[in-house]
Design a protein around this motif. Structure first.
Motif, mmCIF file in Angstrom:
data_model
loop_
_atom_site.group_PDB
_atom_site.id
_atom_site.type_symbol
_atom_site.label_atom_id
_atom_site.label_comp_id
_atom_site.label_asym_id
_atom_site.label_seq_id
_atom_site.Cartn_x
_atom_site.Cartn_y
_atom_site.Cartn_z
ATOM 1 N N ALA A 28 0.835 -1.208 0.000
ATOM 2 C CA ALA A 28 0.000 0.000 0.000
ATOM 3 C C ALA A 28 0.869 1.257 0.000
ATOM 4 O O ALA A 28 0.619 2.216 -0.752
ATOM 5 C CB ALA A 28 -0.925 -0.001 1.209
ATOM 6 N N LYS A 29 1.934 1.237 0.842
ATOM 7 C CA LYS A 29 2.823 2.400 0.887
ATOM 8 C C LYS A 29 3.599 2.563 -0.413
ATOM 9 O O LYS A 29 3.800 3.686 -0.897
ATOM 10 C CB LYS A 29 3.785 2.270 2.067
ATOM 11 C CG LYS A 29 3.123 2.488 3.417
ATOM 12 C CD LYS A 29 4.146 2.488 4.542
ATOM 13 C CE LYS A 29 3.467 2.848 5.870
ATOM 14 N NZ LYS A 29 4.442 2.890 6.989
ATOM 15 N N GLN A 30 4.010 1.440 -1.001
ATOM 16 C CA GLN A 30 4.739 1.517 -2.269
ATOM 17 C C GLN A 30 3.828 2.047 -3.381
ATOM 18 O O GLN A 30 4.240 2.882 -4.200
ATOM 19 C CB GLN A 30 5.271 0.137 -2.656
ATOM 20 C CG GLN A 30 6.143 0.140 -3.907
ATOM 21 C CD GLN A 30 7.392 0.987 -3.751
ATOM 22 O OE1 GLN A 30 8.174 0.777 -2.822
ATOM 23 N NE2 GLN A 30 7.580 1.967 -4.623
ATOM 24 N N ALA A 31 2.580 1.590 -3.428
ATOM 25 C CA ALA A 31 1.622 2.064 -4.438
ATOM 26 C C ALA A 31 1.360 3.552 -4.259
ATOM 27 O O ALA A 31 1.241 4.304 -5.239
ATOM 28 C CB ALA A 31 0.316 1.280 -4.326
ATOM 29 N N HIS A 32 1.264 3.997 -2.992
ATOM 30 C CA HIS A 32 1.040 5.412 -2.705
ATOM 31 C C HIS A 32 2.205 6.245 -3.229
ATOM 32 O O HIS A 32 2.031 7.292 -3.854
ATOM 33 C CB HIS A 32 0.876 5.597 -1.201
ATOM 34 C CG HIS A 32 0.064 6.797 -0.831
ATOM 35 N ND1 HIS A 32 0.341 8.049 -1.292
ATOM 36 C CD2 HIS A 32 -1.056 6.924 -0.043
ATOM 37 C CE1 HIS A 32 -0.536 8.908 -0.812
ATOM 38 N NE2 HIS A 32 -1.405 8.253 -0.040
ATOM 39 N N ALA A 33 3.461 5.754 -2.964
ATOM 40 C CA ALA A 33 4.654 6.475 -3.428
ATOM 41 C C ALA A 33 4.714 6.525 -4.954
ATOM 42 O O ALA A 33 5.018 7.565 -5.556
ATOM 43 C CB ALA A 33 5.906 5.794 -2.867
ATOM 44 N N ASP A 34 4.418 5.385 -5.592
ATOM 45 C CA ASP A 34 4.463 5.340 -7.063
ATOM 46 C C ASP A 34 3.407 6.255 -7.673
ATOM 47 O O ASP A 34 3.638 6.909 -8.699
ATOM 48 C CB ASP A 34 4.241 3.899 -7.543
ATOM 49 C CG ASP A 34 5.408 2.984 -7.167
ATOM 50 O OD1 ASP A 34 6.494 3.531 -6.851
ATOM 51 O OD2 ASP A 34 5.221 1.754 -7.181
ATOM 52 N N ALA A 35 2.219 6.320 -7.065
ATOM 53 C CA ALA A 35 1.148 7.186 -7.574
ATOM 54 C C ALA A 35 1.537 8.654 -7.487
ATOM 55 O O ALA A 35 1.291 9.436 -8.417
ATOM 56 C CB ALA A 35 -0.147 6.932 -6.804
ATOM 57 N N LEU A 36 2.173 9.041 -6.365
ATOM 58 C CA LEU A 36 2.624 10.426 -6.221
ATOM 59 C C LEU A 36 3.688 10.771 -7.251
ATOM 60 O O LEU A 36 3.692 11.861 -7.825
ATOM 61 C CB LEU A 36 3.175 10.651 -4.807
ATOM 62 C CG LEU A 36 2.145 10.703 -3.663
ATOM 63 C CD1 LEU A 36 2.849 10.748 -2.314
ATOM 64 C CD2 LEU A 36 1.237 11.925 -3.826
ATOM 65 N N GLU A 37 4.602 9.817 -7.498
ATOM 66 C CA GLU A 37 5.674 10.069 -8.458
ATOM 67 C C GLU A 37 5.133 10.182 -9.879
ATOM 68 O O GLU A 37 5.570 11.020 -10.661
ATOM 69 C CB GLU A 37 6.695 8.923 -8.376
ATOM 70 C CG GLU A 37 7.948 9.183 -9.201
ATOM 71 C CD GLU A 37 8.995 8.099 -9.012
ATOM 72 O OE1 GLU A 37 9.972 8.107 -9.763
ATOM 73 O OE2 GLU A 37 8.840 7.249 -8.110
ATOM 74 N N LYS A 38 4.165 9.336 -10.222
ATOM 75 C CA LYS A 38 3.585 9.356 -11.576
ATOM 76 C C LYS A 38 2.505 10.425 -11.728
ATOM 77 O O LYS A 38 2.015 10.677 -12.832
ATOM 78 C CB LYS A 38 2.958 7.995 -11.889
ATOM 79 C CG LYS A 38 3.960 6.857 -11.975
ATOM 80 C CD LYS A 38 3.223 5.544 -12.236
ATOM 81 C CE LYS A 38 4.158 4.363 -12.251
ATOM 82 N NZ LYS A 38 3.426 3.081 -12.447
#
Length: 569
Positions: A28-38
């Protein structure tokens, strides 16, 4: 630069997915980080990477935020509603307008926390936004399908009548133009459809407008502009070329304005003319078509909107052997139709009628019409001089713009000719002082001008949906109604239905019909001003534009808001 996932607090939805066992905390935290970056919504990241099913994510979001979940596949998205928001915003914020009710726009979202996107759309459309939760994968398909449908709209025109539209000779003298600009079937069919739609909807003007990242087509219906189409911006050069070919203009010249004309033959007995003007703008040529329907001048004097007494004065003056009738009002107030209605009444085999216009708007058999052309030194005054050598009975001058034209017209009116013309003034009394300010001797004005008509066009209320509006007595008195008017007075307002446009359908003329009496003539010769003339007109019982408008409100023809719009002091 990647954002350390340990520093990102889980949002409400991410936390909900972890609690429901759909995601681990790490994922969940990794998906959150990737979404912010993209720079994409968290929901889109989760679904696109197949970390959880779209249906499960949507159900979790519905439970977490208390928002009902809707299946977008069963909704018929209204194309006109989807066009309210630019494609860039739709894709940027991963949202899609699906339907509209009044001033409320319902927008499909897969991430209810995307408040910034909803706020930006609200600012863009100026409406109240209501979020509807849908599955992310279905939202992606719906967005793509809707956008593709808009882009391919030009190639899907299947109206059988488009192939039967006949235009006058479209030949162009420029041989340097490639076939791609001229023989482009989708563009040809699109333009034909726009022109036919404009006629069917009763539009008066068509605007083709290029911008940096958008292109729009608008109709002026009942005096108000409305967007009707948004073709891809890449089609702008081809649309411009097609319209210029039809207008017989130089399509290689894009730096200066050009004027042209299109003739559309709808049947053997009916043709519509379009007056075309091009204007170079920052991102291409804006092209405006004025629709000129000869039938509008043959509707008869009863269709104009004169009150009975006003109509009788107009007809009586029109049949005098000589004198001048002046029609005044702003651009687009129907002056030409009023003048041509009079010309049509006078158009008999025994009458010689000549007109000078810039340009000729309505073709009328039996009338000798001249296009004024300053490029070859053919001005209104030159045309008038030529007319006077050709034994005229009736002369129509498109507009009195200068002293020379005014003097020749007045002399013609004094020497046995009926002269019809227009001036740009706010009301009838100001027309007389305007002529004096131009330099016309007051005694010539008093002896030549028989009648002045000031006019405006107001939208008619739709008879199918108009409803009574309750207004306080004090407000009505303040608007100009008298105590006598209030007895049995019913004021109506617009509603809107499938047979009208925002509660209105068609337009009606509001008139001030002022014969120039002997007393007014004396006021002019004594150097009187417009206020004195207006006072005299009131003494003679001539209603001004405001009173004529209030009479239309009293009769239920239009609304008080509309009269305030067109007759503001």
């Amino acid at each position: 630069m990647a954002i350390p996932k340990t520093q990102i607090p889980l949002s409400g939805l991410a936390r909900k997915l972890v609690q429901d066992g759909l995601l681990t905390e790490t994922k969940a935290k990794q998906a959150h980080a990737d979404a912010l970056e993209k720079k994409i919504p968290f929901v889109s990241q989760v679904v696109s990477q197949k970390l959880a099913s779209s249906r499960n994510v949507a159900q979790a979001a519905s439970e977490e935020f208390g928002v009902p979940l809707l299946d977008i596949d069963v909704i018929e998205i209204e194309p006109e509603v989807a066009k309210l928001v630019k494609e860039k915003l739709i894709r940027q914020h991963h949202t899609l307008p699906i339907y509209k009710r009044g001033n409320r726009l319902y927008v499909a979202v897969s991430d209810p926390t995307n408040l910034q996107g909803l706020d930006e759309i609200k600012f863009h459309v100026g409406m109240t936004i209501e979020a509807i939760l849908v599955q992310d994968d279905k939202l992606v398909r719906a967005i793509n399908k809707t956008m593709e449908a808009q882009d391919s709209a030009m190639t899907e025109l299947g109206d059988s009548d488009l192939d039967d539209v006949d235009f006058a000779d479209e030949s162009n003298t420029n041989d340097d133009v490639g076939d791609s600009d001229v023989d482009d079937t989708p563009v040809v069919r699109f333009v034909n459809k726009v022109l036919l739609d404009a006629i069917n909807k009763g539009a008066s003007d068509i605007h083709f407008e290029p911008y940096e990242k958008a292109y729009r087509v608008r109709f002026r219906i009942d005096g108000v502009l409305k967007e009707v189409s948004a073709p891809p911006v890449g089609m702008a050069p081809r649309l411009s070329a097609r319209l210029k070919v039809m207008s017989r203009l130089d399509i290689s010249e894009r730096r200066v304005p050009q004027d042209g004309r299109i003739k559309m033959n709808l049947s053997k007995n009916r043709a519509i003319d379009f007056r075309v003007n091009t204007c170079p703008t920052l991102y291409g040529e804006k092209i405006v078509l004025r629709i000129l329907d000869p039938a509008s001048a043959k509707l008869g004097v009863d269709a104009l909107g004169f009150e009975e007494e006003q109509k009788n004065v107009f007809l009586k003056t029109l049949h005098k052997p000589y004198g001048m009738i002046l029609v005044t009002g702003p651009t687009g107030s129907g002056k030409t139709v009023t003048l041509y209605t009079g010309v049509n009444i006078l158009n008999q085999p025994g009458v010689n009628i000549s007109t000078a216009e810039d340009p000729v708007e309505i073709n009328m058999p039996g009338v000798n019409q001249v296009n004024v052309n300053p490029k070859v030194n053919l001005h209104f005054a030159d045309a008038l001089r030529a007319f006077l050598r050709q034994d005229p009975d009736v002369i129509l001058v498109g507009e009195i713009r200068d002293l020379e034209t005014a003097e020749i017209g007045i002399k013609a009116a004094q020497t046995g000719h009926m002269v019809l013309s227009t001036l740009h003034t706010n009301d009838a009394p100001q027309t007389l002082t305007r002529l004096a300010n131009m330099g016309v001797p007051p005694f010539n004005i008093a002896s030549a001008v028989n009648l002045i008509i000031a006019q405006r066009l107001a939208r008619r209320l739709c008879n199918h949906c108009k409803k009574p509006v309750e207004l306080p007595k004090e407000a009505l008195l303040e608007e100009g109604f008298t105590e006598a008017d209030l007895k049995g007075l019913k004021v109506f307002g617009p509603v809107g239905c499938d047979q009208c446009s925002d509660g209105y359908r068609g337009r009606v003329g509001i008139y001030q019909v002022m014969p120039v009496s002997e007393t007014m003539g004396r006021i002019i010769m004594e150097g009187g001003n417009a206020l004195q003339l207006a006072d005299q007109a009131a003494k003679e019982g001539i209603p001004d534009l405001r009173k004529s408008g209030l009479k239309k409100v009293k009769d239920g023809v239009t609304s008080l808001d509309e009269i305030n719009r067109v007759t503001k002091d």
